[in-house]
Design a protein around this motif. Structure first.
Motif: not given
Length: 378
Positions: A17-24, A34-45
């Motif tokens: 993952f290039d970017l990870e947001c954990r319970n932002i 922004v309310n408890n947002v979590s997501f991952n962005v795989p490299t090169g996407t």
């Protein structure tokens, strides 16, 4: 508000993952942008955040860039937390909606600005600037003035200025919003090509569903500070998990209805204007007597001049054509359903078989229950 979907968390431990947001979270004087947002962005996407104005997508992007600080949660780039790291120390670059090019500088100076700020030697800057201009399709234009460029060329210069810094993540804040329609359509394809060529992770925010659907590998649909659903374009379009996603992504006919009976995921409903509807319980929790939102895509509705032409449809009705909207391959018919009086939008197949239809004609319409998405009204 909907609960955070499980799909927003990529649980594959082997994924990069290039970017990870954990319970932002981000609060502004008691307002949760922004309310408890979590997501991952795989490299090169190519990852897009799609939502209406005021949903929190710009705030989220600005936190990734470092212009705003989360109230709580963690944000990682290449596995390293960015909390407390200033914007100029983060491995990201950002393309703004109005591009923010320097009108007093030529193209080469614009593209090389960030490198000069970093103290890169002049001869290295010249080589890197020319290389990146070639990669965005603008070779040999470094000495030209910004005012000599078209809108699309300015977009490429803005991207080149970011890409010359070799960021891990490129952030794009509605960069096509100021372009005219034809150029915007062209630049959607160009941006996707550029992302594929550079192989850099793009995080793109937009309120324009067409931009997100055309360009993205993954899309997060955002509403009221939360992610409603994360998935590929086809998944969001054909299998929306919430009523908001069904109504926001793509065109849809919508009804408010009451559940008459439920059998597994098969629902029978009666709309507020008296239309009998058979549909699919997409929310998975409908019960008899519930109020529901019902969505049917215009292209899911079949049109015919006689009832026997519509076989294997659970929803069969008659309607009177009120208007024909010609838009080439995206032409539609607006018709009034005969019994309920409700209006329906029907996509016209490009076969030429309905070219003789006119306003006032009576036609038959039908669609399958499986293509009728029903959600419990919250």
């Amino acid at each position: 508000m909907s609960q955070q979907p499980a799909s927003a968390q990529n649980t594959n431990p082997a994924a990069a993952f290039d970017l990870e947001c954990r319970n932002i979270n981000k609060d502004f004087d008691g307002f949760k942008a922004v309310n408890n947002v979590s997501f991952n962005v795989p490299t090169g996407t190519f990852f897009s955040i799609l939502g209406p104005s005021g949903c929190g997508k710009t705030t989220l992007l600005r936190m990734v860039a470092g212009f705003q600080t989360p109230s709580s949660g963690d944000l990682l780039i290449k596995g390293k937390s960015m909390i407390g790291v200033p914007p100029n120390k983060r491995p990201v670059s950002m393309v703004f909606q109005h591009l923010a090019l320097f009108p007093m500088m030529d193209i080469a100076a614009n593209v090389g600005f960030g490198l000069r700020q970093r103290g890169v030697p002049r001869e290295d800057i010249a080589k890197r600037v020319e290389t990146v201009l070639e990669r965005v399709g603008l070779p040999g234009v470094g000495s030209r003035h910004i005012s000599q460029l078209s809108g699309g060329q300015k977009q490429r210069v803005a991207i080149a200025r970011c890409m010359v810094l070799e960021p891990d993540v490129l952030l794009l804040d509605e960069p096509l919003g100021a372009l005219d329609l034809k150029l915007r359509e062209h630049m959607k394809i160009e941006l996707k090509k550029l992302q594929s060529e550079f192989g850099t992770t793009f995080v793109y925010i937009t309120h324009d569903q067409s931009e997100a659907l055309v360009m993205s590998d993954q899309i997060a649909v955002m509403n009221h500070g939360e992610f409603e659903q994360v998935g590929a374009a086809r998944e969001l379009y054909h299998e929306p998990k919430t009523a908001f996603v069904a109504g926001f992504v793509g065109e849809a006919n919508s009804f408010t209805a009451k559940v008459d009976s439920i059998n597994g995921d098969a629902a029978t409903l009666v709309s507020d204007d008296g239309l009998n509807i058979k549909g699919h319980d997409a929310s998975g929790n409908l019960q008899q007597g519930d109020k529901a939102k019902v969505y049917v895509r215009p292209e899911s509705i079949r049109l015919a001049t006689s009832a026997d032409q519509l076989d294997n449809v659970e929803n069969l009705n008659q309607g009177i054509i009120e208007n024909i909207l010609f838009n080439g391959a995206n032409s539609h018919i607006l018709l009034r359903e005969e019994k309920s009086g409700g209006e329906l939008n029907v996509a016209i197949p490009q076969t030429g078989q309905f070219r003789d239809l006119t306003r006032g004609d009576k036609v038959y319409i039908g669609w399958e229950a499986a293509q009728t998405r029903c959600y419990k009204e919250s």
